[in-house]
Motif scaffolding. Structure first.
Motif, PDB file in Angstrom:
ATOM      1  N   PHE A 169      26.486  37.047  31.649  1.00  0.00           N
ATOM      2  CA  PHE A 169      26.435  36.432  32.975  1.00  0.00           C
ATOM      3  C   PHE A 169      27.717  35.665  33.271  1.00  0.00           C
ATOM      4  N   VAL A 170      28.151  34.834  32.330  1.00  0.00           N
ATOM      5  CA  VAL A 170      29.366  34.040  32.539  1.00  0.00           C
ATOM      6  C   VAL A 170      30.583  34.943  32.662  1.00  0.00           C
ATOM      7  N   ALA A 171      30.676  35.966  31.813  1.00  0.00           N
ATOM      8  CA  ALA A 171      31.818  36.875  31.876  1.00  0.00           C
ATOM      9  C   ALA A 171      31.869  37.608  33.214  1.00  0.00           C
ATOM     10  N   ASP A 172      30.720  38.074  33.697  1.00  0.00           N
ATOM     11  CA  ASP A 172      30.667  38.762  34.990  1.00  0.00           C
ATOM     12  C   ASP A 172      31.128  37.845  36.117  1.00  0.00           C
ATOM     13  N   GLN A 173      30.619  36.602  36.103  1.00  0.00           N
ATOM     14  CA  GLN A 173      30.978  35.657  37.165  1.00  0.00           C
ATOM     15  C   GLN A 173      32.457  35.295  37.106  1.00  0.00           C
ATOM     16  N   ALA A 174      32.982  35.105  35.909  1.00  0.00           N
ATOM     17  CA  ALA A 174      34.386  34.736  35.767  1.00  0.00           C
ATOM     18  C   ALA A 174      35.298  35.822  36.309  1.00  0.00           C
ATOM     19  N   VAL A 175      34.981  37.070  35.998  1.00  0.00           N
ATOM     20  CA  VAL A 175      35.794  38.182  36.504  1.00  0.00           C
ATOM     21  C   VAL A 175      35.709  38.249  38.023  1.00  0.00           C
ATOM     22  N   GLN A 176      34.506  38.139  38.563  1.00  0.00           N
ATOM     23  CA  GLN A 176      34.344  38.239  40.015  1.00  0.00           C
ATOM     24  C   GLN A 176      35.040  37.092  40.746  1.00  0.00           C
ATOM     25  N   LEU A 177      34.924  35.888  40.227  1.00  0.00           N
ATOM     26  CA  LEU A 177      35.532  34.741  40.892  1.00  0.00           C
ATOM     27  C   LEU A 177      37.058  34.766  40.803  1.00  0.00           C
ATOM     28  N   HIS A 178      37.586  35.482  39.826  1.00  0.00           N
ATOM     29  CA  HIS A 178      39.047  35.644  39.747  1.00  0.00           C
ATOM     30  C   HIS A 178      39.536  36.801  40.614  1.00  0.00           C
ATOM     31  N   GLY A 179      38.618  37.544  41.212  1.00  0.00           N
ATOM     32  CA  GLY A 179      39.016  38.637  42.085  1.00  0.00           C
ATOM     33  C   GLY A 179      39.609  39.801  41.309  1.00  0.00           C
ATOM     34  N   GLY A 180      40.468  40.570  41.971  1.00  0.00           N
ATOM     35  CA  GLY A 180      41.051  41.758  41.366  1.00  0.00           C
ATOM     36  C   GLY A 180      41.852  41.491  40.114  1.00  0.00           C
ATOM     37  N   MET A 181      42.423  40.298  40.006  1.00  0.00           N
ATOM     38  CA  MET A 181      43.230  39.983  38.830  1.00  0.00           C
ATOM     39  C   MET A 181      42.381  39.685  37.598  1.00  0.00           C
ATOM     40  N   GLY A 182      41.068  39.594  37.780  1.00  0.00           N
ATOM     41  CA  GLY A 182      40.189  39.235  36.673  1.00  0.00           C
ATOM     42  C   GLY A 182      40.203  40.222  35.530  1.00  0.00           C
ATOM     43  N   MET A 183      40.478  41.501  35.818  1.00  0.00           N
ATOM     44  CA  MET A 183      40.472  42.510  34.770  1.00  0.00           C
ATOM     45  C   MET A 183      41.875  42.993  34.401  1.00  0.00           C
TER      46      MET A 183
END
Length: 376
Positions: A325-339
């Motif tokens: 859950f935390v990993a999913d939210q962190a990636v989404q909140l960072h937008g495209g640069m998250g991955m």
């Protein structure tokens, strides 16, 4: 739960934090991952010099007697820095099995080399179609003089390309799912008739598919009692993996909070949006719940409490879901640069994904928890 650490435990934690802060920054870690070896022997030697490889072992075998609490402290810091060196595989899993099941001569020889940092080990137990079941073993072992000869295949053996020795589960009697017919064997990774096909995992580590065609091995523990030893080993491994996951969750939360204070949308920082504030509160709560459960499991392992396997499965499932859950939210909140590879958030996401399938994924452990609860 909030464990009050002793002076020695606080010293261990501060020593690990200082070493990783000075020597294991994100850029340095990326260089290690893409190197030919895929890990740093220099860092491994520093871990040995600092006593990290000695800390979890009992004083009876020359260790510092730190047990699961020392493992928890070390692995939580390793999770924060995405350490790739095989501490889990060598010290916690293989070292723990040797200390638990090995003869006095095996303990004296093998554990001494592990603590000195001169030998790397890993456990080869997974097979195609086994679905995390320790007793589902088709690899066979037949007696040949003082040793045994092993034939079969092992899948996705973590850290195998780095290892000097493997602990291999093989069947000495019974059918494929028989709990009573599995034994453990020490195998030289460079032994004749052992074929190793290495590959890189999604989190940048190394693993291998292993084929054994008449490979000689040395019995570890008593014949036919491998599953019992592996179950205790899995509980210890789950405690270490949960600690690593909690460390990663904490870093993801910190990175996301910092980003929300600087990234602007519609002229204001995204951290000012109430819906995102609520989401980050949920991430914080998930971390605190995982932290408490991790400490409960590690303390129970340290005290040798009854029903530890049920608690381990509960922790693996709950912390696994929280971490995802935390990993999913962190990636989404960072937008495209998250991955992107340049940002550490994506690397934490990949490591959490790997942790979640080691020694059983969250769904498997929910079912196992229910089964153990029914017979409790």
């Amino acid at each position: 739960m909030d464990i009050q650490f002793t002076e020695e435990q606080e010293l261990l934690r501060s020593s690990v934090q200082r070493l990783l802060r000075d020597q294991y920054g994100f850029d340095a870690r990326r260089k290690v991952v893409v190197s030919e070896d895929g890990f740093s022997r220099k860092h491994w030697a520093e871990f040995a010099e600092l006593g990290l490889l000695t800390a979890p072992f009992s004083e009876a075998v020359g260790g510092l007697g730190g047990g699961p609490l020392s493992t928890m402290i070390i692995m939580q810091e390793f999770g924060r820095h995405l350490v790739v060196e095989p501490f889990l595989e060598t010290v916690v899993v293989a070292g723990g099995l040797i200390e638990q099941a090995g003869s006095d001569a095996q303990k004296q020889s093998f554990i001494a080399d592990i603590m000195a940092g001169t030998k790397l080990w890993t456990l080869a137990w997974t097979e195609k179609g086994s679905r995390f079941d320790l007793a589902t073993v088709t690899t066979t072992a037949r007696r040949d003089g003082d040793d045994y000869v092993l034939t079969g295949e092992k899948a996705a053996v973590m850290a195998a390309p780095w290892a000097d020795h493997l602990i291999v589960s093989a069947r000495t009697s019974g059918h494929r799912h028989d709990r009573g017919g599995v034994s453990l064997f020490v195998v030289d990774r460079r032994a004749a008739n052992l074929d190793l096909q290495s590959f890189r995992t999604i989190d940048g580590r190394r693993a291998a598919e292993i084929s054994l065609r008449g490979v000689r091995g040395e019995l570890l523990g008593k014949e036919g009692e491998g599953v019992t030893a592996l179950e205790a080993c899995r509980d210890r491994a789950i405690g270490a993996l949960c600690a690593e996951a909690v460390g990663a969750i904490g870093e993801l939360n910190a990175a996301t909070l910092d980003y929300s204070k600087t990234r602007k949308q519609f002229g204001v920082t995204i951290g000012s949006f109430q819906v995102l504030q609520h989401r980050m509160v949920d991430m914080f709560i998930a971390h605190q719940e995982a932290l408490s459960l991790m400490q409960h499991l590690s303390l129970s392992l340290n005290n040798g409490e009854a029903g530890i396997s049920r608690l381990a499965s509960g922790a693996k499932s709950k912390i696994g879901y929280s971490a995802k859950f935390v990993a999913d939210q962190a990636v989404q909140l960072h937008g495209g640069m998250g991955m992107t590879d340049e940002l550490n958030v994506g690397h934490y996401f990949k490591r959490i994904s790997s942790i979640n399938i080691q020694f059983g994924d969250p769904a498997y452990h929910v079912l196992r928890y229910a089964q153990l609860d029914a017979v409790a």
